[in-house]
Each structure stands twice: as C-alpha cells, then as structure tokens.
Design a protein around this motif. Sequence first.
Motif, PDB file in Angstrom:
ATOM      1  N   VAL A 149      14.155   4.732   1.268  1.00  0.00           N
ATOM      2  CA  VAL A 149      13.643   4.413  -0.065  1.00  0.00           C
ATOM      3  C   VAL A 149      12.384   3.598   0.205  1.00  0.00           C
ATOM      4  O   VAL A 149      12.444   2.577   0.891  1.00  0.00           O
ATOM      5  CB  VAL A 149      14.653   3.584  -0.888  1.00  0.00           C
ATOM      6  N   CYS A 150      11.249   4.067  -0.282  1.00  0.00           N
ATOM      7  CA  CYS A 150       9.972   3.459   0.114  1.00  0.00           C
ATOM      8  C   CYS A 150       9.265   2.891  -1.104  1.00  0.00           C
ATOM      9  O   CYS A 150       9.055   3.590  -2.097  1.00  0.00           O
ATOM     10  CB  CYS A 150       9.102   4.507   0.809  1.00  0.00           C
ATOM     11  N   SER A 151       8.887   1.610  -1.009  1.00  0.00           N
ATOM     12  CA  SER A 151       8.213   0.954  -2.137  1.00  0.00           C
ATOM     13  C   SER A 151       6.790   1.469  -2.320  1.00  0.00           C
ATOM     14  O   SER A 151       6.251   1.449  -3.418  1.00  0.00           O
ATOM     15  CB  SER A 151       8.166  -0.557  -1.892  1.00  0.00           C
ATOM     16  N   LEU A 152       6.186   1.949  -1.237  1.00  0.00           N
ATOM     17  CA  LEU A 152       4.758   2.273  -1.297  1.00  0.00           C
ATOM     18  C   LEU A 152       4.473   3.578  -2.009  1.00  0.00           C
ATOM     19  O   LEU A 152       3.461   3.724  -2.682  1.00  0.00           O
ATOM     20  CB  LEU A 152       4.183   2.344   0.123  1.00  0.00           C
ATOM     21  N   CYS A 153       5.341   4.575  -1.825  1.00  0.00           N
ATOM     22  CA  CYS A 153       5.054   5.880  -2.433  1.00  0.00           C
ATOM     23  C   CYS A 153       6.058   6.200  -3.530  1.00  0.00           C
ATOM     24  O   CYS A 153       6.162   7.347  -3.965  1.00  0.00           O
ATOM     25  CB  CYS A 153       5.034   6.981  -1.366  1.00  0.00           C
ATOM     26  N   TYR A 154       6.766   5.194  -4.006  1.00  0.00           N
ATOM     27  CA  TYR A 154       7.817   5.407  -4.994  1.00  0.00           C
ATOM     28  C   TYR A 154       7.271   6.121  -6.239  1.00  0.00           C
ATOM     29  O   TYR A 154       6.340   5.619  -6.898  1.00  0.00           O
ATOM     30  CB  TYR A 154       8.439   4.072  -5.386  1.00  0.00           C
ATOM     31  N   VAL A 162       1.069   9.097   2.368  1.00  0.00           N
ATOM     32  CA  VAL A 162       0.233   8.146   1.614  1.00  0.00           C
ATOM     33  C   VAL A 162       0.528   6.676   1.926  1.00  0.00           C
ATOM     34  O   VAL A 162      -0.115   5.794   1.365  1.00  0.00           O
ATOM     35  CB  VAL A 162       0.371   8.361   0.088  1.00  0.00           C
ATOM     36  N   CYS A 163       1.499   6.405   2.814  1.00  0.00           N
ATOM     37  CA  CYS A 163       1.920   5.010   2.985  1.00  0.00           C
ATOM     38  C   CYS A 163       1.097   4.306   4.068  1.00  0.00           C
ATOM     39  O   CYS A 163       1.637   3.787   5.045  1.00  0.00           O
ATOM     40  CB  CYS A 163       3.415   4.953   3.257  1.00  0.00           C
ATOM     41  N   HIS A 164      -0.222   4.312   3.859  1.00  0.00           N
ATOM     42  CA  HIS A 164      -1.146   3.768   4.867  1.00  0.00           C
ATOM     43  C   HIS A 164      -1.002   2.261   5.030  1.00  0.00           C
ATOM     44  O   HIS A 164      -1.282   1.711   6.082  1.00  0.00           O
ATOM     45  CB  HIS A 164      -2.590   4.110   4.485  1.00  0.00           C
ATOM     46  N   GLN A 185       1.662   6.426  13.360  1.00  0.00           N
ATOM     47  CA  GLN A 185       1.389   7.594  12.527  1.00  0.00           C
ATOM     48  C   GLN A 185       2.556   7.834  11.582  1.00  0.00           C
ATOM     49  O   GLN A 185       3.719   7.767  12.007  1.00  0.00           O
ATOM     50  CB  GLN A 185       1.199   8.800  13.450  1.00  0.00           C
ATOM     51  N   GLU A 186       2.253   8.089  10.328  1.00  0.00           N
ATOM     52  CA  GLU A 186       3.310   8.448   9.375  1.00  0.00           C
ATOM     53  C   GLU A 186       3.515   9.956   9.458  1.00  0.00           C
ATOM     54  O   GLU A 186       2.707  10.734   8.966  1.00  0.00           O
ATOM     55  CB  GLU A 186       2.944   8.022   7.947  1.00  0.00           C
ATOM     56  N   THR A 187       4.597  10.366  10.115  1.00  0.00           N
ATOM     57  CA  THR A 187       4.820  11.799  10.362  1.00  0.00           C
ATOM     58  C   THR A 187       5.587  12.480   9.239  1.00  0.00           C
ATOM     59  O   THR A 187       5.551  13.694   9.109  1.00  0.00           O
ATOM     60  CB  THR A 187       5.588  12.005  11.684  1.00  0.00           C
ATOM     61  N   CYS A 189       6.708  11.789   4.918  1.00  0.00           N
ATOM     62  CA  CYS A 189       6.494  10.915   3.762  1.00  0.00           C
ATOM     63  C   CYS A 189       7.257  11.473   2.565  1.00  0.00           C
ATOM     64  O   CYS A 189       7.173  12.670   2.273  1.00  0.00           O
ATOM     65  CB  CYS A 189       5.008  10.800   3.461  1.00  0.00           C
ATOM     66  N   ILE A 190       7.996  10.601   1.898  1.00  0.00           N
ATOM     67  CA  ILE A 190       8.787  11.019   0.733  1.00  0.00           C
ATOM     68  C   ILE A 190       7.869  11.612  -0.339  1.00  0.00           C
ATOM     69  O   ILE A 190       8.255  12.558  -1.037  1.00  0.00           O
ATOM     70  CB  ILE A 190       9.591   9.816   0.184  1.00  0.00           C
ATOM     71  N   ALA A 191       6.624  11.105  -0.435  1.00  0.00           N
ATOM     72  CA  ALA A 191       5.685  11.598  -1.453  1.00  0.00           C
ATOM     73  C   ALA A 191       5.388  13.088  -1.282  1.00  0.00           C
ATOM     74  O   ALA A 191       5.031  13.768  -2.233  1.00  0.00           O
ATOM     75  CB  ALA A 191       4.393  10.797  -1.410  1.00  0.00           C
TER      76      ALA A 191
HETATM   77 ZN   LIG Z   1       5.431   7.556   2.650  1.00  0.00          ZN
END
Ligand SMILES: [Zn+2]
Length: 206
Positions: A149-154, A162-164, A185-187, A189-191
């Motif tokens: 569960v990610c706060s950045l791309c929620y 997108v969670c740079h 590297q973000e491999t 992403c939930i987005a």
């Molecule tokens: Zn993400």
Amino acid sequence: MSEVNDLVLVNALMRQALVAIEEVMGSKGLHAVLRTSKLDHYIDHLPPDDLSPAIQAADYARLNEAIEAFYGRGGRGMLQRVGKASFEYAIRNQSALFGLAGVALKMLPTQARIRFVLTRMAGAVKKANPQLLVDVEETDAGFAYVARVCSLCYGRHSDKPVCHLYVGSITEGVRWATGQVYQVQETQCIAKGDPCCRFVMTAPKA
Ligand SMILES: [Zn+2]
C-alpha cells in the motif's frame, strides 16, 4: 467516502514533505504546487509535527503528481531531490521514531548497514501509518524495499512508475548508512497496475 479517500496518513509525514519541497523548490515553488493540487490551505500553515492521522493519502499523492506536472521532464529528478530532503528532515527531526539515535553503524559490514537503514525506514513508516504495508526483501540479487500500500501513488494511474520521491529517500538512506550511492530503481508500481511498488538497489561499480 470513496475508496480513494480511505487511506489516511499522519500530519508529520505531510509536514516533512512540505518542508522538503520548500527546501528544494523554494517557497514560490511550494505555493505553486499547493495551488495546483488544491492544497492552498497549507500555504503558510504547515500541519503540526504529530502522529495524528489527519491527512488524506490522495492529497499527498496529488501533491506528488503536481510536482511532476510542474517540472515536466525534470519532475522525476525534482521529486528525487525532495525525497532526499525528506530523509534528511527525518534524520534531523524524527530520529526517535526511526530508532537511529546513537547507533554505531561504522562497526557493521555494508550489507548489514543497508538492512539496518531499510528496516528502520520501513518500521518508522508502518509505526506512524499502520495502513501502509511496507517491507524489506533480501535475496541473492540484493535488497528490495516493497510497498503493497503506497502513499505516493495512492489513487494514481500511469504507464510508468511514479514514486520518484521514494527513490530519492531510499537512495539517501542507503548513502547515509553506507557512504555509497546505490542505484535505486522502481521496477514495479501500483500506479501502473502492479501488485506493489518495488524499489531495487544496485551496488555502485567498484
Ligand atoms: Zn509506485
């Protein structure tokens, strides 16, 4: 309440982000992205530095999106700088939450230092925001920081990760612990429809 408003974050996390954004983008830049993300009420009124869960995660994610939009192609690098500044803020102001005070990292080998900082970062995120599911995975390939569960791309949708901001925080955390700049590297992403946001670390070339 719609699904996208279900996740809440603590005041301290939004405050940390706003301080970091102002450091990196100046007060004019901060005010501009607060306006475009419809968070004008934070202009000159930072949320308090406490663990009250008063922040909608969708607001936090929209703020990230606004920074990306504001800088266009430079947005990714800018968000990474904000992430770095966020980690520095946390070290300065939240070391009790992190459990980082007085730790003799120098005595530990590099892998143990990375394990230490990543588990403390994940622990602090979960302690402050129990709805956020973050963990550290360790395989032969190395370490990964995983947010289910990610706060950045929620609530966001994108064809690219997108969670740079997280990339910047993790890079800085590992640099703080080891003195080395790992490539993060973000491999996944939930987005973009993946089951989690996954950040993998690659050691610098010797
Ligand atoms: Zn993400």
